[in-house]
Design a protein around this motif. Structure first.
Motif, PDB file in Angstrom:
ATOM      1  N   SER A 259       0.835  -1.193   0.000  1.00 46.02           N
ATOM      2  CA  SER A 259       0.000   0.000   0.000  1.00 46.02           C
ATOM      3  C   SER A 259       0.871   1.244   0.000  1.00 46.02           C
ATOM      4  CB  SER A 259      -0.914   0.009   1.218  1.00 46.02           C
ATOM      5  OG  SER A 259      -1.654   1.218   1.276  1.00 46.02           O
ATOM      6  N   SER A 261      -0.537   4.296   0.368  1.00 46.19           N
ATOM      7  CA  SER A 261      -1.346   5.364   0.953  1.00 46.19           C
ATOM      8  C   SER A 261      -1.748   4.994   2.370  1.00 46.19           C
ATOM      9  CB  SER A 261      -2.603   5.597   0.094  1.00 46.19           C
ATOM     10  OG  SER A 261      -3.383   4.408   0.039  1.00 46.19           O
ATOM     11  N   GLU A 262      -2.440   5.907   3.022  1.00 44.53           N
ATOM     12  CA  GLU A 262      -2.964   5.660   4.359  1.00 44.53           C
ATOM     13  C   GLU A 262      -4.045   4.581   4.295  1.00 44.53           C
ATOM     14  OE1 GLU A 262      -1.903   7.049   7.255  1.00 44.53           O
ATOM     15  OE2 GLU A 262      -0.291   7.873   5.999  1.00 44.53           O
ATOM     16  N   ASP A 264      -7.319   2.708   3.993  1.00 39.66           N
ATOM     17  CA  ASP A 264      -8.538   3.181   3.344  1.00 39.66           C
ATOM     18  C   ASP A 264      -9.767   2.631   4.049  1.00 39.66           C
ATOM     19  OD1 ASP A 264      -8.677   0.524   2.571  1.00 39.66           O
ATOM     20  OD2 ASP A 264      -8.119   0.897   0.489  1.00 39.66           O
ATOM     21  N   VAL A 265     -10.952   2.892   3.467  1.00 39.81           N
ATOM     22  CA  VAL A 265     -12.211   2.508   4.110  1.00 39.81           C
ATOM     23  C   VAL A 265     -12.402   0.996   4.130  1.00 39.81           C
ATOM     24  CG1 VAL A 265     -13.365   4.693   3.648  1.00 39.81           C
ATOM     25  CG2 VAL A 265     -13.471   2.857   1.933  1.00 39.81           C
ATOM     26  N   TRP A 266     -11.627   0.265   3.319  1.00 45.32           N
ATOM     27  CA  TRP A 266     -11.660  -1.196   3.416  1.00 45.32           C
ATOM     28  C   TRP A 266     -10.902  -1.653   4.663  1.00 45.32           C
ATOM     29  CZ3 TRP A 266     -14.032  -5.437   2.310  1.00 45.32           C
ATOM     30  CH2 TRP A 266     -13.392  -6.664   2.550  1.00 45.32           C
ATOM     31  N   GLU A 267      -9.694  -1.160   4.828  1.00 44.34           N
ATOM     32  CA  GLU A 267      -8.867  -1.595   5.948  1.00 44.34           C
ATOM     33  C   GLU A 267      -9.469  -1.205   7.289  1.00 44.34           C
ATOM     34  OE1 GLU A 267      -4.649  -0.877   5.695  1.00 44.34           O
ATOM     35  OE2 GLU A 267      -4.701  -0.930   3.510  1.00 44.34           O
ATOM     36  N   TRP A 271     -16.267   0.943   5.053  1.00 45.35           N
ATOM     37  CA  TRP A 271     -17.070   0.637   3.857  1.00 45.35           C
ATOM     38  C   TRP A 271     -18.095  -0.455   4.148  1.00 45.35           C
ATOM     39  CZ3 TRP A 271     -16.487  -3.364  -0.224  1.00 45.35           C
ATOM     40  CH2 TRP A 271     -17.203  -3.060  -1.380  1.00 45.35           C
TER      41      TRP A 271
END
Length: 280
Positions: A259, A261-262, A264-267, A271
């Motif tokens: 990854s 990036s920071e 996300d809404v999955w991790e 979501w």
């Protein structure tokens, strides 16, 4: 709060045979690289990173069984044979026996677990989820629906937002179990997935891990025919079916690309909670 609340989900493997022991040893060495993993006597346990005191945790262990099983640590009387694979609650351990099923090889070539460990050691950074694929050819819809209702009563279980029958358990605190999840810190994992599989003819144990490798690096480490991408998820991870001594079962590791990036809404689980909604 009900005493039946789910505290742990364990992939349990047979002990005492060289091939089975070697498989477990190399899988345990691989998963021991995951943060919050702890070797506890006969099992490797992986705790949710956040929030504090969240459940369920996941584990792998060897036991006096003839075939892999999935154990739900709960007083809820879960008991389901899926071909050769048995899913059961800890309160009904040993009462059911799986029926023999014909072995149907999935995923093409299977890689030895030691070979996978040798290629991935020092590259595992997180555990996204464990999961079980339940073939529709082996379990009718009414039985599947009953399983989902049982699991929903003892955990925070969420629908997959795009409509597939892939519900996920998210680790939660006692308060979140009683009400719902409203905070989304990084590290609300490992999750646990149940899949009602319309395509496979045999059950699958899946282990989804994050790596520090790019897509190109994983493709070079795990070229075809061992490494492959599954439909619709090629942009997220590379999959490997591993060799093992138990007919009628597939074991698949999904290896997520590094990854950039920071979380996300999955991790974070956001979501699933906000778009999928909880199954009650």
């Amino acid at each position: 709060m009900t005493q039946a609340r789910l505290s742990q989900i364990t992939f349990q493997f047979p002990a005492g045979q060289p091939e089975a022991d070697a498989f477990f040893s190399n899988l345990a060495r691989l998963l021991d690289e995951v943060p919050k993993s702890t070797l506890e006597s006969d099992q490797l346990v992986i705790e949710p990173s956040r929030p504090a005191n969240a459940a369920p945790r996941v584990a792998i262990r060897q036991a006096n069984v003839n075939y892999p099983t999935v154990v739900f640590e709960t007083a809820e009387p879960i008991e389901l044979a899926v071909g050769n694979l048995l899913l059961h609650g800890s309160s009904v351990m040993g009462r059911a026996s799986a029926q023999p099923a014909e072995s149907v090889e999935q995923g093409g070539e299977r890689l030895m677990m030691k070979a996978l460990y040798d290629r991935l050691q020092r590259h595992i950074v997180r555990l996204d989820h464990f999961g079980v694929n339940v073939p529709a050819s082996l379990v009718d819809r009414e039985t599947w629906n009953n399983l989902i209702q049982q699991v929903a009563g003892i955990s925070n279980l969420y629908r997959y937002p795009t409509g597939e029958e892939w519900p996920f358990i998210l680790p939660s605190t006692d308060a979140e179990f009683a009400e719902d999840i409203t905070q989304f810190p990084a590290g609300r994992e490992p999750k646990f997935e149940l899949v009602y599989d319309e395509h496979s003819q045999e059950p699958t144990l899946q282990i989804d891990v994050g790596t520090n490798l790019t897509r190109q690096e994983l493709e070079e480490l795990l070229p075809e025919p061992y490494g492959q991408t599954l439909p619709d998820v090629a942009d997220y991870f590379r999959s490997v079916f591993v060799a093992h001594p138990w007919p009628g079962l597939a074991i698949r590791l999904d290896l997520r690309y590094r990854s950039e990036s920071e979380p996300d809404v999955w991790e974070t689980g956001e979501w699933l909670v906000t778009e999928g909604k909880r199954i009650r």
